[in-house]
Design a protein around this motif. Sequence first.
Motif, PDB file in Angstrom:
ATOM      1  N   GLU A  15       0.831  -1.204   0.000  1.00 65.19           N
ATOM      2  CA  GLU A  15       0.000   0.000   0.000  1.00 65.19           C
ATOM      3  C   GLU A  15       0.866   1.255   0.000  1.00 65.19           C
ATOM      4  O   GLU A  15       0.588   2.222  -0.715  1.00 65.19           O
ATOM      5  N   ALA A  64      -5.804 -15.828  -4.473  1.00 65.86           N
ATOM      6  CA  ALA A  64      -6.497 -14.901  -3.570  1.00 65.86           C
ATOM      7  C   ALA A  64      -5.632 -13.671  -3.298  1.00 65.86           C
ATOM      8  O   ALA A  64      -6.137 -12.543  -3.239  1.00 65.86           O
ATOM      9  N   ARG A  65      -4.324 -13.868  -3.144  1.00 67.30           N
ATOM     10  CA  ARG A  65      -3.426 -12.736  -2.902  1.00 67.30           C
ATOM     11  C   ARG A  65      -3.343 -11.835  -4.125  1.00 67.30           C
ATOM     12  O   ARG A  65      -3.333 -10.604  -4.003  1.00 67.30           O
ATOM     13  N   ARG A  68      -6.441  -9.782  -4.226  1.00 67.30           N
ATOM     14  CA  ARG A  68      -6.407  -8.716  -3.222  1.00 67.30           C
ATOM     15  C   ARG A  68      -5.564  -7.544  -3.702  1.00 67.30           C
ATOM     16  O   ARG A  68      -5.947  -6.379  -3.554  1.00 67.30           O
ATOM     17  N   HIS A  69      -4.423  -7.835  -4.309  1.00 73.25           N
ATOM     18  CA  HIS A  69      -3.569  -6.762  -4.816  1.00 73.25           C
ATOM     19  C   HIS A  69      -4.236  -6.024  -5.974  1.00 73.25           C
ATOM     20  O   HIS A  69      -4.075  -4.803  -6.104  1.00 73.25           O
ATOM     21  N   ARG A  70      -4.996  -6.737  -6.794  1.00 70.79           N
ATOM     22  CA  ARG A  70      -5.724  -6.061  -7.874  1.00 70.79           C
ATOM     23  C   ARG A  70      -6.763  -5.112  -7.307  1.00 70.79           C
ATOM     24  O   ARG A  70      -6.960  -4.003  -7.827  1.00 70.79           O
ATOM     25  N   ARG A  71      -7.435  -5.526  -6.238  1.00 69.99           N
ATOM     26  CA  ARG A  71      -8.422  -4.641  -5.597  1.00 69.99           C
ATOM     27  C   ARG A  71      -7.739  -3.413  -5.010  1.00 69.99           C
ATOM     28  O   ARG A  71      -8.273  -2.302  -5.070  1.00 69.99           O
ATOM     29  N   MET A  72      -6.538  -3.604  -4.442  1.00 73.80           N
ATOM     30  CA  MET A  72      -5.794  -2.471  -3.886  1.00 73.80           C
ATOM     31  C   MET A  72      -5.436  -1.453  -4.965  1.00 73.80           C
ATOM     32  O   MET A  72      -5.424  -0.243  -4.708  1.00 73.80           O
TER      33      MET A  72
END
Length: 201
Positions: A15, A64-65, A68-72
């Motif tokens: 982040e 899944a990881r 999650r990084h794509r959503r970030m």
Amino acid sequence: MLILVIGGSGSGKSEYAEQRCVQFAERRFSLTQPRACEVTQEELPPGKKLYIAAMEPYDEESRARVARHRRMRDGKRFDTLECYTHLEQAVIPPCDTVLLECLSNLLANEMFSPNGRRDADRSVSAILSGIKRLTECAEHVIVVTNQVFSDGMAYTPETELYRQCLAQINREIASAADEVVEVVHGIPVVMKSGDVGVKSI
């Protein structure tokens, strides 16, 4: 500018690194404007930030990881290049800022993946060459890496060799970097700042 961002799993390093990329884009945008104005994320010029994704999704946990990084990154206007091995051969489109996420995955792929080099010395050399090339392609390069050196556990010889290689790469990049930042519990701790002692990779 070359920046190395290091942190443990879940430390907030990704982040932080993404936010630095956004700040570089905002600064560039403001410098090109003839008047002062409020800049929103939607107004930033597209296609100027490149995210190099090194995590190869091979099981449910890794998928899944990746998700999650794509959503970030959603809404931050990154172009994405998936590059699991052979960074030095990657075709880098024109961009101002490159974010490589992350060294630990890239090295694991080079050392252990069937598509990698499967040789420690060649893997280290190739990754350092790839990062040097990134610094020649973009104005800003941010490299994310993992802190996997302080748990006090005993590992197999294969894993220990991997850790030694990652430490070597981290040292080389830290030595060449303009900035080194360790993210601890979401808090960035600047370990190196400015151009004192900077040398090329």
